[in-house]
Write a protein that holds these residues in place. Structure first.
Motif, PDB file in Angstrom:
ATOM      1  N   PHE A 187       2.310  -7.323 -18.237  1.00  0.00           N
ATOM      2  CA  PHE A 187       2.528  -6.216 -17.352  1.00  0.00           C
ATOM      3  C   PHE A 187       2.213  -6.457 -16.063  1.00  0.00           C
ATOM      4  CE2 PHE A 187       1.930  -4.445 -21.761  1.00  0.00           C
ATOM      5  CZ  PHE A 187       2.924  -3.613 -21.674  1.00  0.00           C
ATOM      6  N   VAL A 188       2.808  -5.653 -15.002  1.00  0.00           N
ATOM      7  CA  VAL A 188       2.454  -5.859 -13.616  1.00  0.00           C
ATOM      8  C   VAL A 188       2.219  -4.414 -13.149  1.00  0.00           C
ATOM      9  CG1 VAL A 188       3.471  -6.698 -11.371  1.00  0.00           C
ATOM     10  CG2 VAL A 188       4.070  -8.030 -13.333  1.00  0.00           C
ATOM     11  N   ILE A 189       1.167  -4.344 -12.394  1.00  0.00           N
ATOM     12  CA  ILE A 189       0.864  -3.017 -11.876  1.00  0.00           C
ATOM     13  C   ILE A 189       1.336  -3.057 -10.290  1.00  0.00           C
ATOM     14  CG2 ILE A 189      -0.967  -1.479 -10.857  1.00  0.00           C
ATOM     15  CD1 ILE A 189      -2.603  -2.506 -13.323  1.00  0.00           C
ATOM     16  N   VAL A 190       2.445  -2.112 -10.130  1.00  0.00           N
ATOM     17  CA  VAL A 190       2.980  -2.088  -8.796  1.00  0.00           C
ATOM     18  C   VAL A 190       2.197  -1.133  -8.003  1.00  0.00           C
ATOM     19  CG1 VAL A 190       5.209  -1.650  -7.563  1.00  0.00           C
ATOM     20  CG2 VAL A 190       5.148  -2.676  -9.784  1.00  0.00           C
ATOM     21  N   ASP A 191       1.964   0.048  -8.216  1.00  0.00           N
ATOM     22  CA  ASP A 191       1.328   0.902  -7.161  1.00  0.00           C
ATOM     23  C   ASP A 191       0.461   1.973  -8.055  1.00  0.00           C
ATOM     24  OD1 ASP A 191       0.112   2.294  -5.270  1.00  0.00           O
ATOM     25  OD2 ASP A 191       2.270   3.243  -4.413  1.00  0.00           O
ATOM     26  N   ILE A 192      -0.552   1.937  -7.896  1.00  0.00           N
ATOM     27  CA  ILE A 192      -1.795   2.950  -8.662  1.00  0.00           C
ATOM     28  C   ILE A 192      -1.675   4.443  -8.214  1.00  0.00           C
ATOM     29  CG2 ILE A 192      -3.000   1.200  -9.938  1.00  0.00           C
ATOM     30  CD1 ILE A 192      -5.086   1.698  -7.958  1.00  0.00           C
ATOM     31  N   CYS A 193      -1.053   4.637  -7.225  1.00  0.00           N
ATOM     32  CA  CYS A 193      -0.904   5.842  -6.469  1.00  0.00           C
ATOM     33  C   CYS A 193      -2.246   6.484  -6.271  1.00  0.00           C
ATOM     34  CB  CYS A 193       0.090   6.944  -7.256  1.00  0.00           C
ATOM     35  SG  CYS A 193       1.691   5.870  -7.271  1.00  0.00           S
ATOM     36  N   ILE A 194      -3.049   5.812  -5.895  1.00  0.00           N
ATOM     37  CA  ILE A 194      -4.437   6.863  -5.420  1.00  0.00           C
ATOM     38  C   ILE A 194      -4.861   6.110  -4.062  1.00  0.00           C
ATOM     39  CG2 ILE A 194      -7.093   6.515  -5.809  1.00  0.00           C
ATOM     40  CD1 ILE A 194      -6.414   5.710  -8.660  1.00  0.00           C
ATOM     41  N   ARG A 195      -4.936   7.143  -3.154  1.00  0.00           N
ATOM     42  CA  ARG A 195      -5.177   7.232  -1.763  1.00  0.00           C
ATOM     43  C   ARG A 195      -6.697   6.939  -1.689  1.00  0.00           C
ATOM     44  NH1 ARG A 195      -7.471   9.749   2.537  1.00  0.00           N
ATOM     45  NH2 ARG A 195      -8.282  11.528   1.551  1.00  0.00           N
ATOM     46  N   MET A 196      -6.741   5.745  -0.938  1.00  0.00           N
ATOM     47  CA  MET A 196      -7.913   5.165  -0.449  1.00  0.00           C
ATOM     48  C   MET A 196      -8.591   6.161   0.628  1.00  0.00           C
ATOM     49  SD  MET A 196      -8.222   2.663  -2.503  1.00  0.00           S
ATOM     50  CE  MET A 196      -9.555   1.747  -2.020  1.00  0.00           C
ATOM     51  N   LEU A 197      -9.958   6.089   0.838  1.00  0.00           N
ATOM     52  CA  LEU A 197     -10.541   7.021   1.906  1.00  0.00           C
ATOM     53  C   LEU A 197     -10.544   6.105   3.059  1.00  0.00           C
ATOM     54  CD1 LEU A 197     -13.770   8.010  -0.185  1.00  0.00           C
ATOM     55  CD2 LEU A 197     -11.686   9.363   0.442  1.00  0.00           C
ATOM     56  N   THR A 198     -10.289   6.802   4.345  1.00  0.00           N
ATOM     57  CA  THR A 198     -10.481   6.134   5.492  1.00  0.00           C
ATOM     58  C   THR A 198     -12.042   5.950   5.992  1.00  0.00           C
ATOM     59  OG1 THR A 198     -10.809   8.376   6.816  1.00  0.00           O
ATOM     60  CG2 THR A 198      -8.388   7.647   6.299  1.00  0.00           C
ATOM     61  N   PRO A 199     -12.198   4.979   6.884  1.00  0.00           N
ATOM     62  CA  PRO A 199     -13.291   4.778   7.354  1.00  0.00           C
ATOM     63  C   PRO A 199     -14.291   5.907   7.806  1.00  0.00           C
ATOM     64  CG  PRO A 199     -12.162   3.124   8.125  1.00  0.00           C
ATOM     65  CD  PRO A 199     -11.014   4.172   7.398  1.00  0.00           C
ATOM     66  N   ARG A 200     -13.655   6.854   8.520  1.00  0.00           N
ATOM     67  CA  ARG A 200     -14.305   8.044   8.795  1.00  0.00           C
ATOM     68  C   ARG A 200     -14.665   8.873   7.733  1.00  0.00           C
ATOM     69  NH1 ARG A 200     -18.075   9.661  11.487  1.00  0.00           N
ATOM     70  NH2 ARG A 200     -17.356   8.484  13.027  1.00  0.00           N
ATOM     71  N   GLU A 201     -13.793   8.923   6.723  1.00  0.00           N
ATOM     72  CA  GLU A 201     -14.200   9.930   5.390  1.00  0.00           C
ATOM     73  C   GLU A 201     -15.434   9.412   4.558  1.00  0.00           C
ATOM     74  OE1 GLU A 201      -9.794  11.691   4.188  1.00  0.00           O
ATOM     75  OE2 GLU A 201     -10.499   9.683   3.645  1.00  0.00           O
ATOM     76  N   LEU A 202     -15.628   7.810   4.693  1.00  0.00           N
ATOM     77  CA  LEU A 202     -16.708   7.101   4.222  1.00  0.00           C
ATOM     78  C   LEU A 202     -17.924   7.307   4.894  1.00  0.00           C
ATOM     79  CD1 LEU A 202     -14.791   3.690   3.242  1.00  0.00           C
ATOM     80  CD2 LEU A 202     -15.608   5.577   1.680  1.00  0.00           C
ATOM     81  N   ALA A 203     -17.586   7.526   6.351  1.00  0.00           N
ATOM     82  CA  ALA A 203     -18.864   7.785   7.119  1.00  0.00           C
ATOM     83  C   ALA A 203     -19.521   9.019   6.892  1.00  0.00           C
ATOM     84  CB  ALA A 203     -18.463   7.445   8.605  1.00  0.00           C
TER      85      ALA A 203
END
Length: 79
Positions: A4-20
């Motif tokens: 199986f190959v995972i192409v895109d898991i469709c989860i948005r990553m947090l931006t650096p500002r959101e992490l801060a």
């Protein structure tokens, strides 16, 4: 047995500002560039935020461990 190959898991990553913000860093805390104007990549910003000690956490850890430094009058006034 099929691969199986995972192409895109469709989860948005947090931006650096959101992490801060999640790390309780103040909004005016600059994470996009250094004091000399050198611009940091997103990966560098995330790395720096991941290695920081959140100010709120540091305050509470210090307050819990340094009660003997606080004057008794200050404790009564705060209560």
């Amino acid at each position: 047995g099929d691969p199986f190959v995972i192409v895109d898991i469709c989860i948005r990553m947090l931006t650096p500002r959101e992490l801060a913000n999640a790390s309780s860093l103040p909004p005016q805390y600059i994470i996009s560039h250094g004091h000399d104007g050198r611009v940091f990549t997103k990966s560098q910003q995330v790395f720096f935020i991941g290695n920081c000690v959140p100010p709120e956490l540091q305050y509470h850890v210090t307050a819990a461990n340094c009660q003997h430094f606080i004057e008794p009058q200050a404790l009564r006034r705060a209560a």
